[in-house]
Design an enzyme around this catalytic site. Structure first.
Site, mmCIF file in Angstrom:
data_model
loop_
_atom_site.group_PDB
_atom_site.id
_atom_site.type_symbol
_atom_site.label_atom_id
_atom_site.label_comp_id
_atom_site.label_asym_id
_atom_site.label_seq_id
_atom_site.Cartn_x
_atom_site.Cartn_y
_atom_site.Cartn_z
ATOM 1 N N LYS A 1 1.846 -3.402 7.180
ATOM 2 C CA LYS A 1 1.940 -3.686 5.740
ATOM 3 C C LYS A 1 3.396 -3.643 5.272
ATOM 4 C CE LYS A 1 -2.219 -4.350 3.920
ATOM 5 N NZ LYS A 1 -2.586 -5.336 2.907
ATOM 6 N N TYR B 1 -1.321 0.320 10.746
ATOM 7 C CA TYR B 1 -1.636 -0.351 9.475
ATOM 8 C C TYR B 1 -0.439 -0.271 8.527
ATOM 9 C CZ TYR B 1 -3.636 -0.905 4.767
ATOM 10 O OH TYR B 1 -3.875 -1.296 3.467
ATOM 11 N N GLU C 1 0.242 3.604 1.823
ATOM 12 C CA GLU C 1 0.362 4.019 3.228
ATOM 13 C C GLU C 1 1.772 3.771 3.760
ATOM 14 O OE1 GLU C 1 -1.825 5.403 5.817
ATOM 15 O OE2 GLU C 1 -2.554 6.161 3.917
ATOM 16 N N THR D 1 0.803 -1.232 0.000
ATOM 17 C CA THR D 1 0.000 0.000 0.000
ATOM 18 C C THR D 1 0.832 1.276 0.000
ATOM 19 O OG1 THR D 1 -1.442 1.321 1.424
ATOM 20 C CG2 THR D 1 -0.190 -0.377 2.514
HETATM 21 P P1 NAP Z 1 -11.615 -4.456 2.234
HETATM 22 O O1 NAP Z 1 -12.790 -4.134 1.346
HETATM 23 O O2 NAP Z 1 -11.565 -3.881 3.596
HETATM 24 O O3 NAP Z 1 -11.512 -6.049 2.315
HETATM 25 C C1 NAP Z 1 -10.677 -6.674 3.243
HETATM 26 C C2 NAP Z 1 -10.932 -8.156 3.199
HETATM 27 O O4 NAP Z 1 -10.063 -8.798 4.149
HETATM 28 C C3 NAP Z 1 -12.362 -8.562 3.584
HETATM 29 O O5 NAP Z 1 -12.769 -9.623 2.769
HETATM 30 C C4 NAP Z 1 -12.195 -9.032 5.018
HETATM 31 O O6 NAP Z 1 -13.159 -9.956 5.439
HETATM 32 C C5 NAP Z 1 -10.830 -9.694 4.931
HETATM 33 N N1 NAP Z 1 -10.232 -9.905 6.251
HETATM 34 C C6 NAP Z 1 -10.129 -9.029 7.274
HETATM 35 N N2 NAP Z 1 -9.540 -9.606 8.333
HETATM 36 C C7 NAP Z 1 -9.283 -10.883 7.994
HETATM 37 C C8 NAP Z 1 -8.719 -11.991 8.648
HETATM 38 N N3 NAP Z 1 -8.306 -11.917 9.920
HETATM 39 N N4 NAP Z 1 -8.601 -13.160 7.981
HETATM 40 C C9 NAP Z 1 -9.023 -13.272 6.703
HETATM 41 N N5 NAP Z 1 -9.575 -12.263 6.015
HETATM 42 C C10 NAP Z 1 -9.707 -11.082 6.653
HETATM 43 O O7 NAP Z 1 -10.256 -4.042 1.513
HETATM 44 P P2 NAP Z 1 -9.964 -3.726 -0.041
HETATM 45 O O8 NAP Z 1 -10.166 -2.284 -0.267
HETATM 46 O O9 NAP Z 1 -10.646 -4.729 -0.882
HETATM 47 O O10 NAP Z 1 -8.385 -3.963 -0.085
HETATM 48 C C11 NAP Z 1 -7.838 -5.229 -0.428
HETATM 49 C C12 NAP Z 1 -6.399 -5.299 0.054
HETATM 50 O O11 NAP Z 1 -5.634 -4.266 -0.551
HETATM 51 C C13 NAP Z 1 -6.217 -5.114 1.555
HETATM 52 O O12 NAP Z 1 -5.145 -5.921 1.954
HETATM 53 C C14 NAP Z 1 -5.849 -3.660 1.698
HETATM 54 O O13 NAP Z 1 -5.101 -3.456 2.885
HETATM 55 C C15 NAP Z 1 -5.026 -3.460 0.442
HETATM 56 N N6 NAP Z 1 -5.023 -2.110 -0.101
HETATM 57 C C16 NAP Z 1 -6.189 -1.486 -0.367
HETATM 58 C C17 NAP Z 1 -6.152 -0.224 -0.942
HETATM 59 C C18 NAP Z 1 -7.428 0.508 -1.294
HETATM 60 O O14 NAP Z 1 -7.349 1.715 -1.561
HETATM 61 N N7 NAP Z 1 -8.557 -0.161 -1.360
HETATM 62 C C19 NAP Z 1 -4.926 0.375 -1.252
HETATM 63 C C20 NAP Z 1 -3.758 -0.326 -0.969
HETATM 64 C C21 NAP Z 1 -3.812 -1.580 -0.414
HETATM 65 P P3 NAP Z 1 -14.436 -9.504 6.352
HETATM 66 O O15 NAP Z 1 -15.461 -8.999 5.374
HETATM 67 O O16 NAP Z 1 -14.806 -10.743 7.047
HETATM 68 O O17 NAP Z 1 -13.957 -8.408 7.268
HETATM 69 O O1 F7E Z 2 -9.019 8.188 4.314
HETATM 70 C C1 F7E Z 2 -9.390 11.599 5.541
HETATM 71 C C2 F7E Z 2 -8.430 10.679 6.277
HETATM 72 O O2 F7E Z 2 -9.984 6.100 5.286
HETATM 73 C C3 F7E Z 2 -8.536 9.037 3.306
HETATM 74 C C4 F7E Z 2 -7.293 2.177 2.737
HETATM 75 O O3 F7E Z 2 -7.873 1.492 1.652
HETATM 76 O O4 F7E Z 2 -6.099 3.664 1.294
HETATM 77 C C5 F7E Z 2 -7.037 3.619 2.338
HETATM 78 O O5 F7E Z 2 -6.555 4.332 3.475
HETATM 79 C C6 F7E Z 2 -8.261 10.411 3.896
HETATM 80 C C7 F7E Z 2 -7.434 10.378 5.187
HETATM 81 O O6 F7E Z 2 -8.384 5.979 3.316
HETATM 82 C C8 F7E Z 2 -12.636 11.249 7.096
HETATM 83 O O7 F7E Z 2 -7.895 11.331 7.422
HETATM 84 C C9 F7E Z 2 -11.350 12.873 6.466
HETATM 85 O O8 F7E Z 2 -6.469 11.389 5.138
HETATM 86 O O9 F7E Z 2 -10.645 6.797 2.936
HETATM 87 P P1 F7E Z 2 -9.604 6.717 3.982
HETATM 88 P P2 F7E Z 2 -6.825 5.877 3.701
HETATM 89 O O10 F7E Z 2 -6.583 6.170 5.113
HETATM 90 O O11 F7E Z 2 -6.082 6.682 2.687
HETATM 91 C C10 F7E Z 2 -4.822 3.092 1.589
HETATM 92 C C11 F7E Z 2 -3.951 3.198 0.357
HETATM 93 C C12 F7E Z 2 -4.924 1.730 2.143
HETATM 94 O O12 F7E Z 2 -4.046 0.901 1.947
HETATM 95 C C13 F7E Z 2 -5.998 1.481 3.145
HETATM 96 O O13 F7E Z 2 -6.282 0.090 3.249
HETATM 97 O O14 F7E Z 2 -9.511 11.006 4.253
HETATM 98 N N1 F7E Z 2 -10.714 11.705 6.144
HETATM 99 N N2 F7E Z 2 -12.513 12.606 7.046
HETATM 100 C C14 F7E Z 2 -11.503 10.686 6.516
HETATM 101 N N3 F7E Z 2 -11.339 9.343 6.392
HETATM 102 C C15 F7E Z 2 -12.338 8.544 6.844
HETATM 103 N N4 F7E Z 2 -12.210 7.205 6.698
HETATM 104 N N5 F7E Z 2 -13.452 9.055 7.427
HETATM 105 C C16 F7E Z 2 -13.664 10.413 7.585
HETATM 106 O O15 F7E Z 2 -14.675 10.845 8.113
#
Ligand code: NAP
Ligand code: F7E
Length: 354
Positions: free
Chosen positions: A160, A156, A134, A132
């Site tokens: 990662k 987190y 992050e 990620t």
């Molecule tokens: P998501 O919608 O939050 O999905 C996370 C998945 O992981 C869900 O199916 C969840 O199952 C499962 N999970 C959580 N805890 C677990 C455990 N202990 N054992 C097995 N499975 C578990 O996330 P996403 O947005 O699809 O992201 C997919 C991956 O990419 C994640 O690893 C995330 O950290 C990474 N990532 C995401 C982004 C982004 O912007 N979306 C960016 C960079 C990296 P439950 O439904 O049971 O909770």
């Molecule tokens: O926040 C700000 C918050 O929670 C984005 C995950 O998929 O992407 C995701 O992480 C920004 C942050 O995503 C609220 O402070 C303001 O600056 O949508 P987010 P994230 O933290 O960037 C990365 C790449 C991953 O890997 C992660 O799994 O928005 N923000 N107000 C808020 N964020 C949330 N959630 N809620 C608010 O009310």
């Protein structure tokens, strides 16, 4: 027929990747956790019920914190490709559950690749780790590329980073085909409801329809490189089709603030938004109704913030021939369009999946 194993199969990315791989003719096995309520709405159209299953889509109960379940499933499936998408993926929640987040997001990856090694799958199967942006956290340069040093800012991000490095380590130590996809934020109609893009899109649609008064948010100035999840899954698959394992940045190369995201959602909903006040007292007002529709709430501020992220995905373009097509404006249009339809037709199955 190639067999694949996906952790996080019922998450945003897992659901898109499953569809993509099924269309390519793969047999897909997904790992789901037991929960007291069903949370499979993103994959229900693939795995309906006991009597109407997709012949190539299977679910197995397991957990990234439970080595024995991972080993059992891997031994049963003997996959050709393993995609580790499972994670406690919410950054703010990771400050409240740091140990658990480390266990799932850091050690979870180790458990999978160690299981591969014990079963001899490190010689035959490929492994993908969802790394990620992050990990760049308090960025030391912009845009970030594969050589940018890491500086994670949350439990987190730190967890990662462990997973990222252990995959690299197994690649060097044991010759594992382990790929890290350093994915920048990617969104879609299937995004979890407490991530900022979905919260804003869904919240303002509800405001527009008179179902909610305001949307409460934390930091409006944070900037993210937001792409479209569906097309990021194609990039992930392409990484796994290369001759050699490597790490790739997947990003759009453009970033926007949370404030800009709100403004673009309002444009799509024909709401004329005006900002009033300053600092934490600032509010977003609907110029027509004069109602406050955006408020700031410190509850959503993080102990440490990632202020800005912007990725350089030129390596992916050069080697994978991948580049994003969906722009920021299109992404907002897709999300708002879906939320409008699904909330207006709530309960109507037809609109529940995009
Ligand atoms: P998501 O919608 O939050 O999905 C996370 C998945 O992981 C869900 O199916 C969840 O199952 C499962 N999970 C959580 N805890 C677990 C455990 N202990 N054992 C097995 N499975 C578990 O996330 P996403 O947005 O699809 O992201 C997919 C991956 O990419 C994640 O690893 C995330 O950290 C990474 N990532 C995401 C982004 C982004 O912007 N979306 C960016 C960079 C990296 P439950 O439904 O049971 O909770
Ligand atoms: O926040 C700000 C918050 O929670 C984005 C995950 O998929 O992407 C995701 O992480 C920004 C942050 O995503 C609220 O402070 C303001 O600056 O949508 P987010 P994230 O933290 O960037 C990365 C790449 C991953 O890997 C992660 O799994 O928005 N923000 N107000 C808020 N964020 C949330 N959630 N809620 C608010 O009310």
């Amino acid at each position: 027929m190639k067999k694949t194993l996906i952790t996080g199969v019922n998450g945003q990315d897992g659901s898109y990747l499953s569809e993509f791989l099924l269309a390519k003719g793969y047999e897909v096995y997904g790992i789901v956790r037991r929960s007291s309520t069903f949370n499979r709405w993103r994959i229900d159209h693939l795995h309906r019920h006991l009597f109407d299953r997709h012949k190539n889509f299977h679910l197995e109960y397991g957990d990234l914190t439970d080595s024995s379940s991972l080993m059992r499933i891997m031994k049963k499936v003997m996959p050709d490709e393993i995609y580790n998408l499972g994670a406690q993926s919410h950054v703010q929640v990771s400050f409240e559950t740091p140990e658990y987040s480390a266990d799932v997001d850091g050690l979870g990856a180790l458990r999978l690749i160690e299981a591969m090694r014990i079963l001899g799958l490190d010689k035959t199967a490929k492994f993908f780790q969802a790394s990620t942006s992050e990990m760049f956290g308090k960025v030391v340069e912009t845009p970030q590329n594969e050589d940018t040093p890491f500086y994670p800012r949350s439990p987190y991000g730190v967890a990662k980073l462990y997973a990222h490095w252990i995959v690299k380590n197994y690649r060097e130590a044991y010759g594992l085909f382990g790929v890290n996809g350093i994915l920048f934020n990617h969104e879609s109609p299937r995004r979890g409801e407490n991530f900022v893009t979905k919260k804003i899109s869904q919240g303002l649609v509800r405001v527009k329809l008179g179902l909610q008064n305001t949307v409460k948010l934390g930091n409006l100035e944070a900037k993210r490189d937001w792409g479209y999840a569906k097309e990021y899954m194609e990039a992930v698959w392409l990484m796994m089709q290369q001759e050699q394992p490597d790490d790739y940045i997947i990003a759009t190369g453009e970033n926007h603030s949370v404030r800009e995201f709100i403004e673009e959602v309002c444009r799509n909903l024909d709401i004329s938004l005006i900002w009033q006040g300053s600092g934490r007292e600032e509010k977003g007002i609907d110029a027509k109704t004069k109602k406050v529709i955006i408020e700031l709430d410190d509850h959503y501020l993080r102990p440490a913030e990632v202020d800005t992220l912007k990725g350089d995905s030129s390596k992916a373009k050069k080697i994978l021939n991948w580049q994003p097509k969906v722009t920021f404006k299109e992404l907002v249009r897709i999300m708002v369009g879906y939320d409008l339809k699904s909330i207006q037709h709530s309960g109507d199955k037809e609109f529940l999946i995009d």
